[in-house]
Design an enzyme around this catalytic site. Structure first.
Site, mmCIF file in Angstrom:
data_model
loop_
_atom_site.group_PDB
_atom_site.id
_atom_site.type_symbol
_atom_site.label_atom_id
_atom_site.label_comp_id
_atom_site.label_asym_id
_atom_site.label_seq_id
_atom_site.Cartn_x
_atom_site.Cartn_y
_atom_site.Cartn_z
ATOM 1 C CD GLU A 181 -3.087 -1.257 2.363
ATOM 2 O OE1 GLU A 181 -3.190 -0.219 2.772
ATOM 3 O OE2 GLU A 181 -3.408 -2.688 2.064
ATOM 4 C CG ASN A 202 -0.245 7.862 5.798
ATOM 5 O OD1 ASN A 202 -1.037 8.358 6.361
ATOM 6 N ND2 ASN A 202 0.646 8.450 4.915
ATOM 7 C CG HIS A 421 -15.105 -7.696 7.208
ATOM 8 N ND1 HIS A 421 -14.620 -6.977 8.468
ATOM 9 C CD2 HIS A 421 -14.011 -7.254 6.272
ATOM 10 C CE1 HIS A 421 -13.462 -6.341 8.025
ATOM 11 N NE2 HIS A 421 -12.987 -6.788 6.955
ATOM 12 C CG HIS A 422 -14.119 -13.837 8.332
ATOM 13 N ND1 HIS A 422 -14.137 -15.018 7.506
ATOM 14 C CD2 HIS A 422 -15.183 -13.809 8.945
ATOM 15 C CE1 HIS A 422 -15.139 -15.680 7.656
ATOM 16 N NE2 HIS A 422 -15.854 -15.006 8.257
ATOM 17 C CD GLU A 423 -8.700 -6.912 9.858
ATOM 18 O OE1 GLU A 423 -8.715 -6.261 8.865
ATOM 19 O OE2 GLU A 423 -7.477 -7.193 9.973
ATOM 20 C CG HIS A 491 -8.948 -5.453 1.491
ATOM 21 N ND1 HIS A 491 -9.326 -4.234 1.584
ATOM 22 C CD2 HIS A 491 -9.648 -5.924 0.656
ATOM 23 C CE1 HIS A 491 -10.012 -3.775 0.798
ATOM 24 N NE2 HIS A 491 -10.466 -4.927 0.143
ATOM 25 C CD GLU A 492 -5.074 -5.030 4.950
ATOM 26 O OE1 GLU A 492 -5.886 -5.836 5.493
ATOM 27 O OE2 GLU A 492 -5.764 -3.871 4.500
ATOM 28 C CD GLU A 510 -6.405 -2.789 0.615
ATOM 29 O OE1 GLU A 510 -7.031 -1.764 1.101
ATOM 30 O OE2 GLU A 510 -5.863 -3.525 1.637
ATOM 31 C CD GLU A 516 -7.827 0.910 3.019
ATOM 32 O OE1 GLU A 516 -8.859 0.188 3.054
ATOM 33 O OE2 GLU A 516 -6.700 0.565 3.615
#
Ligand code: NOJ
Ligand code: CA
Length: 709
Positions: A181, A202, A421-423, A491-492, A510, A516
């Site tokens: 990112e 960031n 969603h699974h963070e 993501h990540e 992502e 974002e």
């Protein structure tokens, strides 16, 4: 007459000797060209038996003599002392179908060269190298075949070189082992300095141990040639960064390591490495046309995947990023100012049953088939900044104000599917423990996709997002997902390497600075050149969950941030950035009564074919895509901070059809900074004979819908 004097004999012998040597060299020097002959790879062994290769494009050397080798922990390095045992070439031409994608059919046409090498001295280890020459680039990979005396290898490094021949203009991000990112840098190859980018407040995690870049990394040469370096089919191996020798213009593979395990890759024999790839194009737009990366992957392993439908989706998401709602349910500050779990609702929780129904209602009215809900499950009180993140998130237990069964049922009645969603908070062991239960819950509810997240430093310590251990974790999630008919949007993530061909449930990811960052990055968000670079770098790897569609561009709740595009560009992104899931990321209330929202209602997500109309890396890009089933066409064009005119020839349209065309263009006074909302929406007469010039303002864009009548 037949008298041969000594000198003649000597000369003859010399000539003979030379012949023998050159013969051996000729056998060893093996070559393969792409079907049209435009790209050629030559393999040879150096005088001391080092495997080396050269790549030519149009007869120009673009990769000069470059060596290949490996360092091991449990064996001496493989470097030199090889002989060529045998080699073979073959041609393959096949056409395969993408279940969803930028186009329906993909032609996979290449010539292959396989060289089988063996060390001259004991233990005479064997190594095979596969080279594939395509018209749009080249790929090669190593094979460690089954052999006596070597059961497994612990790779300390792979030393694949790419000796470039020019100081290319390069679009690069640092070779970060933990995250992609970063903003892209545009410099000469000789000026790359990734280590200068170590401090980045960031990012929740970052690790840049070398002056290396991540891939895809794209370059442009003096002649206009474009190269993009990447890898394909990253399986049970570490991700590859490319170390840059700024003096000699040489790139060398630098694998992501594991500080915990003290090596980069461990594998039992036999095994193959990922493909090392170079996309080669005479103009920038051809890079986007290239299907090299997916072609270098195995065919679909999952069979029928019709349980997943490409779709647009909304989500309880942007409100958290702009700070008007929270993921957690009950965080408060204690007397010392520390965040603590108060155990009580603070009233700002976004993922409530009621709020979800509001999104479902809006989606159902507007041709949007999915709603993502973040912050629905317990654990968010211990998310960011907590060292001990194992066992914190629970992937089956909702907060008290969220009735999972109820929202799923409500959505179904209205034709809208909840997106799970699974963070994981980068605690993959916790996630793996619960994977079966979590996916079984989803299956029982008829939920077919999940967005996963891996924010933070990986636990266990010493592992990185892009190392072999995590590559295997991401794969496990894909495979488990497939068992439960679940598609993954990570993501990540680990970078895309074309695995979507083999596992179509790898729908998107992502793996770049997404939308974002516009909401909260301390550097003011993504600059206008970001996406015109992404289209020719990150997008070459595969589908991107960029989450376009902000209408409230000035972000009233965020003092120092705004979106650095016009509204017309936000629309154009639905066509330019490919993904089979496209978010309409703004809040429902920001779309109400907005004429421009009609484009998002109409735009497709699954394509019969794609035409890249024009573009230059970092400047602009224009793409047209034909929707499957309907035959509708959509055009998207975006520009960087410079305004420009784009001329579009609509000869891609079907001459036998008429289309109802609506143009969404920047208003004459639009500008991404001062007047991003100035947009003109007009009906137009457009058919296959039309050629028209459109004005794009600074940070601007153009979106056109052509609905087949
Ligand atoms: C980072 C992801 O990129 C973002 O989309 C998500 O909202 C947060 N993690 C929370 O999971
Ligand atoms: Ca992210």
């Amino acid at each position: 007459m037949n008298r041969i004097n000594n000198r003649t004999l000597y000369l003859l012998l010399m000539a003979f000797g030379f012949l023998v040597v050159s013969c051996a060299n000729e056998e060893a020097a093996t070559e393969v060209s792409s079907p049209t002959g435009i790209n050629t790879i030559s393999f040879h062994l150096s005088a001391d038996g080092k495997p080396q290769y050269v790549v030519k494009h149009n007869n120009e050397v673009i990769v000069d003599t470059s060596s290949m080798g490996f360092d091991f922990k449990n064996h001496p390095s493989m470097e030199a002392g090889f002989k060529l045992v045998s080699s073979s070439t073959s041609e393959t031409k096949e056409t395969w179908e993408m279940p969803w994608g930028e186009q329906r059919e993909v032609v996979n046409h290449y010539n292959e060269l396989v060289v089988n090498l063996e060390e001259n001295k004991a233990p005479k280890r064997k190594l095979n190298i596969y080279f594939k020459a395509y018209n749009d680039g080249i790929g090669f990979r190593y094979e460690f075949p089954e052999q006596e005396g070597v059961d497994s290898l612990v790779i300390m490094d792979e030393n694949t070189e790419f000796q470039l021949t020019e100081d290319y203009t390069t679009w690069w991000i640092p070779g970060d082992w933990d995250i992609y990112e970063h903003l892209y840098n545009t410099t000469k190859l000789s000026e790359i300095n990734a280590l200068a980018l170590v401090d980045n407040d960031n990012l929740a995690q970052t690790s840049i141990p070398e002056n290396a870049v991540n891939t895809p990394v794209t370059m442009r040469g003096q002649s206009g040639i474009h190269l993009s370096f990447h890898e394909a089919n990253l399986t049970d191996y570490a991700g590859m960064t490319l170390k840059v020798d700024t003096k000699t213009q040489k790139l060398t593979s630098e694998l992501v390591g594991s500080d915990r395990l003290g090596y980069k890759v461990k594998r039992a024999l036999p095994f193959v490495t990922p493909w090392r790839t170079i996309q080669i194009a005479d103009k920038a737009t051809e890079l986007i046309d290239s299907k090299l990366i997916v072609n270098l992957n195995e065919p679909n392993k999952l069979g029928d995947v019709s349980w997943f439908d490409p779709k647009k989706y909304m989500g309880i998401w942007w409100e958290m990023h702009i700070g008007t709602a929270s993921w957690d349910y009950g965080m408060t500050r204690d007397n010392d100012g520390n965040w603590v779990d108060s155990g009580k609702a603070h009233g700002r929780h976004g993922a409530t049953t009621e709020n979800t129904k509001r999104y479902i209602d809006f989606a159902a009215r507007n041709n949007i088939k999915g709603v993502l809900v973040e912050g629905w499950n317990t654990g968010w009180e211990h998310w960011i900044g907590f060292e001990d993140r194992e066992g914190v998130f629970d992937f089956v237990t909702p907060y008290p104000d969220y009735d999972l069964q109820e929202v799923v049922k409500y959505g179904k009645e209205k034709g809208v599917e909840i997106i799970m969603h699974h963070e994981t908070s980068a605690a993959p062991r916790t996630y793996e423990q619960q994977l079966d239960t979590a996916f079984r819950l989803m299956e029982s509810l008829g939920i077919h996709s999940v967005k996963t997240g891996y924010v933070g430093k990986i636990i266990p310590k010493g592992e990185y997002h892009h190392g072999q251990w995590m590559v295997n974790h991401y794969r496990k999630v894909l495979e488990k997902g497939a068992e439960h008919q679940i598609a993954i949007n990570a993501h990540e993530p680990i970078k895309a390497t074309g695995l979507r061909r083999t596992y179509p449930n790898a729908i998107a990811r992502e793996g770049l600075r997404g939308q974002e960052f516009n909401a909260w990055a301390s550097d003011g968000g993504n600059p206008p050149e970001h996406l015109p670079i992404v289209a020719f770098t990150r997008m070459l790897a595969g589908p991107i969950d960029f989450t376009p569609g902000v209408f409230d561009i000035s972000l009233p709740t965020k003092e120092n941030n705004q979106i650095n595009t016009t509204l017309a560009q936000q629309l154009a992104l639905y066509v330019v950035v490919y993904s089979p899931i496209q978010m309409a990321c703004d809040l429902p209330q920001n779309y109400e009564n907005q004429p421009a929202f009609q484009f998002i209602r109409d735009v497709g997500v699954d394509w019969e074919q794609t035409k890249v109309l024009a573009g230059e890396v970092g400047d602009f890009v224009a793409i047209a895509r034909e929707e499957r089933e309907t035959g509708n066409w959509f055009v998207g064009a975006i520009t960087d901070e410079k305004k420009r005119d784009i001329t579009i020839n609509f000869d891609f349209l079907d001459p036998d059809k008429t289309y109802k065309a609506v143009v969404y263009r920047d208003g004459d006074n639009a500008h991404y900074r001062n007047s991003p909302l100035d947009i003109v929406i007009e009906a137009a007469e457009i058919n296959s004979g039309t050629t028209q010039t459109f004005k794009l303002v600074a940070g601007g864009g153009l979106a056109i819908s052509l609905i087949a009548e």
